[in-house]
Scaffold this motif. Structure first.
Motif, PDB file in Angstrom:
ATOM      1  N   SER A  29       1.135  -0.954  -0.527  1.00 36.38           N
ATOM      2  CA  SER A  29      -0.189  -0.178  -0.202  1.00 36.38           C
ATOM      3  C   SER A  29       1.109   1.039  -0.013  1.00 36.38           C
ATOM      4  N   GLY A  30       0.598   2.709  -0.636  1.00 37.37           N
ATOM      5  CA  GLY A  30       1.206   3.838  -0.138  1.00 37.37           C
ATOM      6  C   GLY A  30       0.102   4.592  -0.487  1.00 37.37           C
ATOM      7  N   SER A  31       0.695   5.854   0.680  1.00 43.72           N
ATOM      8  CA  SER A  31       0.263   7.249   0.853  1.00 43.72           C
ATOM      9  C   SER A  31       0.634   8.612   0.334  1.00 43.72           C
ATOM     10  N   GLU A  32      -0.454   9.764  -0.419  1.00 41.99           N
ATOM     11  CA  GLU A  32      -0.225  10.562  -0.908  1.00 41.99           C
ATOM     12  C   GLU A  32       0.776  11.233   0.244  1.00 41.99           C
ATOM     13  N   GLN A  33       1.119  10.914   1.957  1.00 46.75           N
ATOM     14  CA  GLN A  33       1.117  11.644   3.047  1.00 46.75           C
ATOM     15  C   GLN A  33       2.955  11.389   2.863  1.00 46.75           C
ATOM     16  N   PHE A  34       3.562  10.476   1.823  1.00 43.53           N
ATOM     17  CA  PHE A  34       4.806  10.345   1.629  1.00 43.53           C
ATOM     18  C   PHE A  34       5.904  10.999   0.496  1.00 43.53           C
ATOM     19  N   HIS A  35       7.218  11.337   0.677  1.00 46.40           N
ATOM     20  CA  HIS A  35       7.616  11.221  -1.040  1.00 46.40           C
ATOM     21  C   HIS A  35       7.347  10.234  -2.137  1.00 46.40           C
ATOM     22  N   PRO A  36       7.351  10.418  -2.800  1.00 51.97           N
ATOM     23  CA  PRO A  36       6.898   9.087  -4.232  1.00 51.97           C
ATOM     24  C   PRO A  36       7.786   7.856  -4.151  1.00 51.97           C
ATOM     25  N   ASN A  37       9.480   8.528  -3.283  1.00 53.57           N
ATOM     26  CA  ASN A  37       9.945   7.561  -3.033  1.00 53.57           C
ATOM     27  C   ASN A  37       9.546   6.849  -1.611  1.00 53.57           C
ATOM     28  N   HIS A  38       9.611   7.248  -1.078  1.00 53.82           N
ATOM     29  CA  HIS A  38       8.867   6.407   0.498  1.00 53.82           C
ATOM     30  C   HIS A  38       7.630   5.924   0.710  1.00 53.82           C
ATOM     31  N   ARG A  39       6.767   6.218  -0.402  1.00 53.36           N
ATOM     32  CA  ARG A  39       5.529   6.093   0.060  1.00 53.36           C
ATOM     33  C   ARG A  39       4.627   4.653  -0.455  1.00 53.36           C
ATOM     34  N   TYR A  40       5.657   3.956  -0.455  1.00 53.83           N
ATOM     35  CA  TYR A  40       5.246   2.452  -0.310  1.00 53.83           C
ATOM     36  C   TYR A  40       5.784   1.709   0.800  1.00 53.83           C
ATOM     37  N   MET A  41       4.621   0.442   0.795  1.00 49.27           N
ATOM     38  CA  MET A  41       5.221  -0.257   2.423  1.00 49.27           C
ATOM     39  C   MET A  41       4.653  -2.150   1.911  1.00 49.27           C
ATOM     40  N   VAL A  42       5.511  -2.523   2.557  1.00 46.70           N
ATOM     41  CA  VAL A  42       4.968  -4.318   2.569  1.00 46.70           C
ATOM     42  C   VAL A  42       4.721  -4.516   4.264  1.00 46.70           C
TER      43      VAL A  42
END
Length: 459
Positions: A29-42
């Motif tokens: 999943s990813g969130s707009e809250q973070f920079h595109p380079n750190h937006r997604y997490m497993v």
């Protein structure tokens, strides 16, 4: 504007011989809250369960209906930043002045969870027990840095993924039912204990260990230690021509920097570091318990007999403290808003006076001028109380009308009942509802005690 998130996930379950089960989940999943380079997490998770009671070596135990062991481990993510959004971007005010400097390395908070538990059914499922022991660790907690040096040039300290908090505890429930002749009995109970510990708080090295937040619980009290009330023997007493006494604290006693007008009946605090001065270095973190209960429990009982029934339920908490005055001391202390504006509470009658120079009172000496109360109004153990309680939450008596009788009127079910809510409370606080905690200095509207008489029909 709405938040934007993207997520995809999958789940797989495998069972073998209807006794062994494995379930695995995987999320991305990813969130707009973070920079595109750190937006997604497993976020993976796995759980395993074993119905032990179905094994041959336990089949001879007739009193055992179910024994199921459970283990799980998983990772979850949190992108909630309070009221802030997109903290990876730089902020300026309307005049173009530099504000918060964004941190493009921010990412979602991460929580690793472990759970070990069992489900137990006994005596033809007359008793059901569910027990869980859990551990978790929140890391990458978003917090505003406290150790950024002023030489860094930041006008406002940056936010970073820095905090770490661990948590552990138990969660259990019990349900039981039994019938004796025509009397049906049932009971239920729940119990939860949860304790946390701050592993990383990003605090500057403290001068004394009792000032540290790291290693303590969230929302710990930070208090002066009240020893007693001052007596006349603690002062050098002078009288003016009108016979009015003035007091000077004896030099061999710790000198207070807390303000106010000191005299007999005011609170004397412990000089924790022994430097002869009462100041912020004498405040101790971790006195008592946090204001959020570590223990929450409830239990109830039901009884039925020939259409008549009665039920009762209790609710309680433990391992929590309430600080009288809390975060709104002016709502607690007399004369905080002046003589005319302050509300008067009868508990203020239990106070130190020259005619009643007792150490066993609620209120220290009261000063009409609120500025003179400064010494007594600081957060201290003098105002600390046990916030645990046991409440008789509700009680109900009723009668279910016979179905054969109701059929004559084409009614499926009907009952007559009387119910009471918030009927009794056992606590050590006494001055206001302990569930209010430190909120608004206790100036909260109390819970109503209500009684209801009703008739229910089902057609």
């Amino acid at each position: 504007s709405p938040y934007k998130r993207r997520s995809i996930g999958g789940s797989a379950t495998y069972g073998y011989k209807e006794r062994y089960f494995v379930k695995a989940d995987l999320g991305y999943s990813g969130s707009e809250q973070f920079h595109p380079n750190h937006r997604y997490m497993v976020t993976p998770s796995i759980s395993v369960s074993w119905i032990v009671s179905d094994e041959k070596f336990l089949k001879h135990l007739r009193w055992l209906d179910l024994l199921k062991l459970r283990i799980s481990y998983g990772v979850t993510a949190n992108d909630q930043l309070g009221n802030a959004r997109m903290l990876y971007e730089d902020y300026m005010d309307v005049k173009g002045n530099e504000g918060l400097k964004g941190n493009p390395l921010l990412s979602a908070e991460k929580m690793k969870k472990q759970n070990y538990g069992f489900d137990l059914g006994l005596f033809n499922n007359k008793i059901d027990i569910v027990f869980d022991y859990f551990r978790s660790e929140r890391s990458n907690i978003l917090m505003q840095r406290k150790t950024t040096p002023t030489l860094s040039g930041f006008r406002v300290n940056q936010y970073a993924n820095y905090g770490i908090v661990s948590n552990h505890g138990v969660d259990m429930s019990l349900n039981a039912h039994h019938q004796i002749g025509k009397v049906k009995l049932s009971a239920r109970g729940t119990f939860t204990f949860a304790r946390n510990e701050i592993k990383e708080y990003d605090e500057l090295p403290q001068k004394y260990p009792w000032m540290e937040r790291t290693g303590k619980r969230i929302n710990e009290n930070n208090l002066y230690i009240a020893e007693r009330l001052y007596t006349k023997e603690d002062f050098i007493i002078n009288k003016n021509s009108n016979g009015i006494e003035s007091y000077t604290l004896r030099p061999e006693l710790p000198q207070s920097t807390l303000g106010g007008l000191l005299g007999p009946g005011d609170i004397k605090y412990k000089d924790v570091n022994g430097d002869g001065v009462i100041d912020s270095y004498d405040k101790v973190v971790g006195v008592g318990h946090p204001n959020v209960p570590e223990i929450v429990y409830g239990f109830g009982l039901n009884i039925e007999y020939k259409g008549f029934y009665a039920s009762v339920f209790f609710q309680g908490t433990g391992n929590c403290s309430v600080l009288l005055g809390g975060n709104t001391p002016e709502g607690w202390y007399p004369f905080a808003w002046g003589v005319d504006q302050s509300s008067y509470r009868t508990f203020a009658l239990d106070r130190w006076t020259e005619s009643n120079p007792s150490q066993n009172v609620l209120m220290p000496r009261l000063h009409k001028d609120n500025a003179n109360n400064a010494n007594n109004q600081v957060a201290s153990t003098w105002w600390l109380r046990n916030g645990g309680f046991l409440r008789l939450k509700n009680m109900e008596f009723g009668y279910q009308l016979p179905k054969q009788f109701l059929k004559k009127f084409n009614v499926q079910a009907a009952r007559i009942y009387v119910m009471g809510y918030n009927l009794a409370l056992w606590d050590d606080l006494k001055y206001f509802d302990p569930e209010a905690g430190n909120a608004n200095g206790g100036n909260v509207y109390p819970k109503n005690r209500t009684f209801t008489l009703g008739i229910d029909f089902t057609f």
